[in-house]
Design an enzyme around this catalytic site. Structure first.
Site, mmCIF file in Angstrom:
data_model
loop_
_atom_site.group_PDB
_atom_site.id
_atom_site.type_symbol
_atom_site.label_atom_id
_atom_site.label_comp_id
_atom_site.label_asym_id
_atom_site.label_seq_id
_atom_site.Cartn_x
_atom_site.Cartn_y
_atom_site.Cartn_z
ATOM 1 N N SER A 60 -4.461 -9.757 -3.251
ATOM 2 C CA SER A 60 -4.913 -10.748 -4.241
ATOM 3 C C SER A 60 -3.766 -11.634 -4.709
ATOM 4 O O SER A 60 -3.995 -12.658 -5.340
ATOM 5 C CB SER A 60 -5.517 -10.025 -5.447
ATOM 6 O OG SER A 60 -4.534 -9.185 -6.034
ATOM 7 N N ASN A 108 0.834 -1.208 0.000
ATOM 8 C CA ASN A 108 0.000 0.000 0.000
ATOM 9 C C ASN A 108 0.865 1.252 0.000
ATOM 10 O O ASN A 108 1.909 1.297 0.650
ATOM 11 C CB ASN A 108 -0.928 -0.003 1.215
ATOM 12 C CG ASN A 108 -1.874 -1.193 1.203
ATOM 13 O OD1 ASN A 108 -2.044 -1.822 0.154
ATOM 14 N ND2 ASN A 108 -2.465 -1.514 2.325
ATOM 15 N N VAL A 109 0.385 2.266 -0.696
ATOM 16 C CA VAL A 109 1.141 3.520 -0.761
ATOM 17 C C VAL A 109 0.601 4.544 0.238
ATOM 18 O O VAL A 109 1.122 5.646 0.335
ATOM 19 C CB VAL A 109 1.155 4.092 -2.205
ATOM 20 C CG1 VAL A 109 1.876 3.135 -3.148
ATOM 21 C CG2 VAL A 109 -0.254 4.373 -2.715
ATOM 22 N N ASP A 110 -0.458 4.173 0.985
ATOM 23 C CA ASP A 110 -0.976 5.086 2.012
ATOM 24 C C ASP A 110 -0.100 4.983 3.272
ATOM 25 O O ASP A 110 0.816 4.158 3.348
ATOM 26 C CB ASP A 110 -2.454 4.782 2.303
ATOM 27 C CG ASP A 110 -2.671 3.388 2.892
ATOM 28 O OD1 ASP A 110 -1.979 3.043 3.867
ATOM 29 O OD2 ASP A 110 -3.543 2.640 2.385
ATOM 30 N N GLY A 158 -5.045 -9.339 3.019
ATOM 31 C CA GLY A 158 -5.700 -8.368 2.137
ATOM 32 C C GLY A 158 -4.990 -8.120 0.826
ATOM 33 O O GLY A 158 -5.029 -7.007 0.313
ATOM 34 N N HIS A 196 5.864 -0.666 -2.755
ATOM 35 C CA HIS A 196 5.392 0.064 -3.939
ATOM 36 C C HIS A 196 5.474 1.581 -3.771
ATOM 37 O O HIS A 196 4.807 2.314 -4.494
ATOM 38 C CB HIS A 196 3.958 -0.368 -4.285
ATOM 39 C CG HIS A 196 3.888 -1.787 -4.792
ATOM 40 N ND1 HIS A 196 2.722 -2.500 -4.926
ATOM 41 C CD2 HIS A 196 4.879 -2.631 -5.196
ATOM 42 C CE1 HIS A 196 2.982 -3.719 -5.392
ATOM 43 N NE2 HIS A 196 4.280 -3.820 -5.556
HETATM 44 P P1 OAD Z 1 -6.110 -6.064 -4.873
HETATM 45 O O1 OAD Z 1 -7.178 -5.066 -5.105
HETATM 46 O O2 OAD Z 1 -5.562 -6.820 -6.028
HETATM 47 O O3 OAD Z 1 -6.630 -7.167 -3.821
HETATM 48 C C1 OAD Z 1 -7.251 -6.807 -2.614
HETATM 49 C C2 OAD Z 1 -7.501 -8.054 -1.800
HETATM 50 O O4 OAD Z 1 -8.026 -7.654 -0.551
HETATM 51 C C3 OAD Z 1 -8.493 -9.053 -2.408
HETATM 52 O O5 OAD Z 1 -7.944 -10.361 -2.350
HETATM 53 C C4 OAD Z 1 -9.722 -8.935 -1.504
HETATM 54 O O6 OAD Z 1 -10.430 -10.167 -1.367
HETATM 55 C C5 OAD Z 1 -9.063 -8.551 -0.188
HETATM 56 N N1 OAD Z 1 -9.934 -7.827 0.755
HETATM 57 C C6 OAD Z 1 -10.957 -6.972 0.495
HETATM 58 N N2 OAD Z 1 -11.464 -6.496 1.630
HETATM 59 C C7 OAD Z 1 -10.747 -7.037 2.642
HETATM 60 C C8 OAD Z 1 -10.780 -6.934 4.068
HETATM 61 N N3 OAD Z 1 -11.671 -6.140 4.685
HETATM 62 N N4 OAD Z 1 -9.879 -7.641 4.795
HETATM 63 C C9 OAD Z 1 -8.965 -8.432 4.183
HETATM 64 N N5 OAD Z 1 -8.886 -8.573 2.852
HETATM 65 C C10 OAD Z 1 -9.754 -7.891 2.085
HETATM 66 O O7 OAD Z 1 -4.953 -5.320 -4.040
HETATM 67 P P2 OAD Z 1 -3.414 -5.723 -3.854
HETATM 68 O O8 OAD Z 1 -3.247 -7.199 -3.734
HETATM 69 O O9 OAD Z 1 -2.888 -4.871 -2.746
HETATM 70 O O10 OAD Z 1 0.411 -1.974 -7.283
HETATM 71 O O11 OAD Z 1 -2.789 -5.217 -5.204
HETATM 72 C C11 OAD Z 1 -1.422 -5.358 -5.379
HETATM 73 C C12 OAD Z 1 -0.901 -4.247 -6.216
HETATM 74 O O12 OAD Z 1 -1.637 -4.174 -7.440
HETATM 75 C C13 OAD Z 1 -1.075 -2.865 -5.643
HETATM 76 O O13 OAD Z 1 -0.073 -2.528 -4.704
HETATM 77 C C14 OAD Z 1 -0.966 -1.989 -6.860
HETATM 78 C C15 OAD Z 1 -1.805 -2.794 -7.835
HETATM 79 O O14 OAD Z 1 -1.483 -2.714 -9.136
HETATM 80 C C16 OAD Z 1 0.943 -0.826 -7.682
HETATM 81 O O15 OAD Z 1 0.342 0.227 -7.687
HETATM 82 C C17 OAD Z 1 2.375 -0.971 -8.114
#
Ligand code: OAD
Length: 255
Positions: A197, A108-110, A195, A125
């Site tokens: 994917s 996360n970037v936050d 949290g 990231h």
């Molecule tokens: P995603 O949006 O791909 O995945 C979010 C995940 O969080 C999913 O598996 C959801 O099921 C899960 N989720 C949703 N609500 C939740 C909750 N309350 N508690 C726990 N899990 C929950 O986000 P990231 O995996 O972070 O990269 O994405 C990875 C990267 O893809 C990001 O950092 C960004 C993006 O492209 C860059 O910007 C370089």
């Protein structure tokens, strides 16, 4: 599902954490979802749902339409500013305080982990609060008015456009941060994967590295992911609900 139910599974994980010399957590957008920050891939309201990610989150996209990309990030700066850390962020900060050798790695970037009390978080990231020149790479401090302006600032050294200091598509991660993340995962006896994917590499490789080095890998996510097959234990639930229970149990064990 653990035979003793979700509480029983968390008790077993808490015991592993309390006994470990080193443990690590990898977080993704799901951890900030309960603070009102949309995840990336939520089909209806995800951050990428209205735009082509390559257009918004790439150096080429920024060159083609700097104002559009800048405004998109400016809106994210505003959204993060208005958001508060949720109980999941707070629980991770409590785990870091309770446990020796606990490293937090985030995609996360936050800054919600920091605002919840976590220190020394590895931001794989990048961070929304960091900026640098698109052309000469000089890091730049922007004040709030510049960060919230309608157009990007211009570099004092070379007149290039100032870009957000986040990792965009096609860009390498910071080598030092990546090494730190790999080392933490290879030393850990327990890894929490919360949290995310698991779709974006190389971050998604970290649980695999940890698992190969002998760590017990725990996924906390309401849904199955690309990483589910690699996890030793899956806890299906929201991080803001699961992690506080885990932190309570760990605190009772180590106090
Ligand atoms: P995603 O949006 O791909 O995945 C979010 C995940 O969080 C999913 O598996 C959801 O099921 C899960 N989720 C949703 N609500 C939740 C909750 N309350 N508690 C726990 N899990 C929950 O986000 P990231 O995996 O972070 O990269 O994405 C990875 C990267 O893809 C990001 O950092 C960004 C993006 O492209 C860059 O910007 C370089």
């Amino acid at each position: 599902m653990h035979p003793a139910g979700p509480e029983g599974a968390l008790m077993v994980i808490a015991r592993r954490l309390a006994r470990a010399d080193a443990s690590v957590c990898l977080t993704g957008a799901g951890v900030s979802a309960e603070s009102g920050i949309p995840t990336f891939r939520d089909a209806a309201k995800g951050l990428w749902s209205r735009f082509d990610p390559e257009q918004l989150a790439s150096a080429d996209g920024f060159r083609n339409n700097p104002d559009l990309v800048w405004r998109w990030y400016r809106d994210r700066v505003k959204a993060v500013q208005d958001a508060q850390p949720n109980p999941g962020h707070v629980a991770l900060a409590r785990l870091a305080r309770s446990l020796d050798g606990f490293t937090t790695i985030t995609q996360n970037v936050d800054d919600l982990h920091e605002r919840a009390g976590s220190a020394d978080v590895v931001h794989l990231h990048g961070r929304l609060t960091a900026y640098r020149c698109l052309e000469c790479g000089t890091p730049v401090q922007l004040d709030l008015a510049q960060r919230l302006a309608a157009e990007p600032s211009v570099c004092a050294a070379c007149a290039g456009l100032i870009r957000p200091g986040v990792v965009w598509f096609g860009e390498l991660l910071d080598g030092g941060l990546w090494q730190r993340a790999c080392a933490a995962c290879q030393q850990a006896q327990v890894m929490l994967v919360v949290g995310t994917s698991g779709l974006v590499w190389p971050a998604a490789e970290l649980p695999l590295l940890a698992r190969r080095a002998g760590a017990h890998v725990v996924e906390v996510n309401p849904e199955d992911t690309e990483l589910t097959g690699w996890a030793d234990t899956c806890v299906r639930g929201r991080s803001g609900e699961v992690l506080p229970v885990l932190a309570d149990q760990v605190e009772r064990m180590v106090s």
